[in-house]
Design a protein around this motif. Sequence first.
Motif, PDB file in Angstrom:
ATOM      1  N   ALA A  28       0.820  -1.210   0.000  1.00 18.93           N
ATOM      2  CA  ALA A  28       0.000   0.000   0.000  1.00 18.93           C
ATOM      3  C   ALA A  28       0.854   1.261   0.000  1.00 18.93           C
ATOM      4  N   MET A  29       2.074   1.157   0.485  1.00 22.04           N
ATOM      5  CA  MET A  29       2.980   2.310   0.542  1.00 22.04           C
ATOM      6  C   MET A  29       3.785   2.469  -0.746  1.00 22.04           C
ATOM      7  N   SER A  30       4.302   1.362  -1.268  1.00 22.86           N
ATOM      8  CA  SER A  30       5.136   1.409  -2.471  1.00 22.86           C
ATOM      9  C   SER A  30       4.995   0.091  -3.224  1.00 22.86           C
ATOM     10  N   PRO A  31       4.012  -0.007  -4.124  1.00 22.51           N
ATOM     11  CA  PRO A  31       3.737  -1.281  -4.804  1.00 22.51           C
ATOM     12  C   PRO A  31       4.936  -1.840  -5.563  1.00 22.51           C
ATOM     13  N   ALA A  32       5.647  -0.991  -6.313  1.00 19.10           N
ATOM     14  CA  ALA A  32       6.764  -1.487  -7.125  1.00 19.10           C
ATOM     15  C   ALA A  32       7.888  -2.012  -6.248  1.00 19.10           C
ATOM     16  N   ALA A  33       8.249  -1.257  -5.206  1.00 21.60           N
ATOM     17  CA  ALA A  33       9.313  -1.710  -4.300  1.00 21.60           C
ATOM     18  C   ALA A  33       8.908  -2.987  -3.582  1.00 21.60           C
ATOM     19  N   ALA A  34       7.636  -3.091  -3.177  1.00 19.74           N
ATOM     20  CA  ALA A  34       7.160  -4.279  -2.484  1.00 19.74           C
ATOM     21  C   ALA A  34       7.267  -5.513  -3.379  1.00 19.74           C
ATOM     22  N   GLU A  35       6.969  -5.354  -4.659  1.00 19.02           N
ATOM     23  CA  GLU A  35       7.054  -6.495  -5.575  1.00 19.02           C
ATOM     24  C   GLU A  35       8.495  -6.974  -5.718  1.00 19.02           C
ATOM     25  N   ALA A  36       9.436  -6.020  -5.808  1.00 17.30           N
ATOM     26  CA  ALA A  36      10.852  -6.393  -5.906  1.00 17.30           C
ATOM     27  C   ALA A  36      11.322  -7.080  -4.626  1.00 17.30           C
ATOM     28  N   LEU A  37      10.879  -6.572  -3.470  1.00 19.37           N
ATOM     29  CA  LEU A  37      11.281  -7.159  -2.196  1.00 19.37           C
ATOM     30  C   LEU A  37      10.703  -8.566  -2.023  1.00 19.37           C
ATOM     31  N   GLU A  38       9.504  -8.792  -2.543  1.00 17.34           N
ATOM     32  CA  GLU A  38       8.918 -10.129  -2.439  1.00 17.34           C
ATOM     33  C   GLU A  38       9.758 -11.147  -3.206  1.00 17.34           C
ATOM     34  N   ALA A  39      10.236 -10.741  -4.387  1.00 20.19           N
ATOM     35  CA  ALA A  39      11.092 -11.647  -5.160  1.00 20.19           C
ATOM     36  C   ALA A  39      12.382 -11.945  -4.407  1.00 20.19           C
ATOM     37  N   ALA A  40      12.976 -10.906  -3.780  1.00 22.24           N
ATOM     38  CA  ALA A  40      14.188 -11.116  -2.982  1.00 22.24           C
ATOM     39  C   ALA A  40      13.907 -12.021  -1.796  1.00 22.24           C
ATOM     40  N   LYS A  41      12.706 -11.892  -1.228  1.00 14.40           N
ATOM     41  CA  LYS A  41      12.353 -12.723  -0.072  1.00 14.40           C
ATOM     42  C   LYS A  41      12.327 -14.199  -0.430  1.00 14.40           C
ATOM     43  N   TRP A  42      11.771 -14.536  -1.605  1.00 13.89           N
ATOM     44  CA  TRP A  42      11.701 -15.946  -1.996  1.00 13.89           C
ATOM     45  C   TRP A  42      13.101 -16.530  -2.146  1.00 13.89           C
TER      46      TRP A  42
ATOM     47  N   ALA B 233      14.542  -2.236  -5.476  1.00 14.32           N
ATOM     48  CA  ALA B 233      13.647  -1.660  -4.466  1.00 14.32           C
ATOM     49  C   ALA B 233      14.267  -0.423  -3.827  1.00 14.32           C
ATOM     50  N   LEU B 234      15.566  -0.470  -3.547  1.00 14.80           N
ATOM     51  CA  LEU B 234      16.229   0.676  -2.922  1.00 14.80           C
ATOM     52  C   LEU B 234      16.268   1.875  -3.859  1.00 14.80           C
ATOM     53  N   ARG B 235      16.387   1.612  -5.159  1.00 12.59           N
ATOM     54  CA  ARG B 235      16.344   2.737  -6.101  1.00 12.59           C
ATOM     55  C   ARG B 235      14.954   3.376  -6.103  1.00 12.59           C
ATOM     56  N   TYR B 236      13.927   2.549  -6.064  1.00  9.38           N
ATOM     57  CA  TYR B 236      12.568   3.085  -5.997  1.00  9.38           C
ATOM     58  C   TYR B 236      12.385   3.970  -4.760  1.00  9.38           C
ATOM     59  N   LEU B 237      12.979   3.539  -3.649  1.00  6.37           N
ATOM     60  CA  LEU B 237      12.700   4.192  -2.371  1.00  6.37           C
ATOM     61  C   LEU B 237      13.653   5.336  -2.035  1.00  6.37           C
ATOM     62  N   TYR B 238      14.915   5.239  -2.502  1.00  7.39           N
ATOM     63  CA  TYR B 238      15.911   6.194  -2.009  1.00  7.39           C
ATOM     64  C   TYR B 238      16.694   6.937  -3.095  1.00  7.39           C
ATOM     65  N   ASP B 239      16.604   6.516  -4.328  1.00  9.73           N
ATOM     66  CA  ASP B 239      17.378   7.187  -5.372  1.00  9.73           C
ATOM     67  C   ASP B 239      16.654   8.463  -5.800  1.00  9.73           C
ATOM     68  N   THR B 240      17.257   9.601  -5.527  1.00 10.95           N
ATOM     69  CA  THR B 240      16.637  10.895  -5.850  1.00 10.95           C
ATOM     70  C   THR B 240      17.220  11.522  -7.109  1.00 10.95           C
TER      71      THR B 240
END
Length: 224
Positions: free
Chosen positions: A155-169, A195-202
Amino acid sequence: MPDRESREDVAAYQARGGPADELSGQFTGRLRCDRVECQQEYAIAGDWAYSVNDVYPEDGPQFIDMFKVRYVAPTLPMFSPPPAVPDTVNELLVEAASIVWSSPSGAANRLRQAVDQLLTERGVPRYALRPPKGTPPKRSRRSLTLHERITRFQAMSPAAAEALEAAKWIGNGGSHDGDLDVADVLNGVDFIALALRYLYDTTDTDLMRKARSINKARRYRPGR
């Protein structure tokens, strides 16, 4: 550096004049980064093998030297995270990089921990209230699984969450299966880096800010 069995094989083949058989042992070496601005030197060590290359069997047995890295010092960074990434996440990424060659599954587990810590840094709760029905009197909350936390993060960041889910598996494979290799870990790193680029790359945001400033001023001053 052939191991004892391989040294004995070499001696036996030399004594009767035959070709060497497959051998094994360890190697050490030194590498230097070829980027002019870097030139960092690294000490490396690992497994060595003198093995038959059977890619083209019609050409007969062909021997090649094979090297499998087990240790690199100083630690090779797996990627360069954006500067704004929290230190608590970076520390786990560095830990993963430090053991990826000797223990890929252990490195994958560190990546899983990095995902968990990242969610904490982004404000995703670690616990949830238990349903009232059947709740033990002294256990009014339960720990959320990593998957549940990622689901909340969507709900906060759909694209980053999807990337993190793949890393989790991939991290789960390191925690439960224990048979990952370095390539598997680097796949997980790619998803975390995304995911980090989505969240922190400015970078794009900063460029757009400069573009708006130039457009608003209707001019561009060289050197700024």
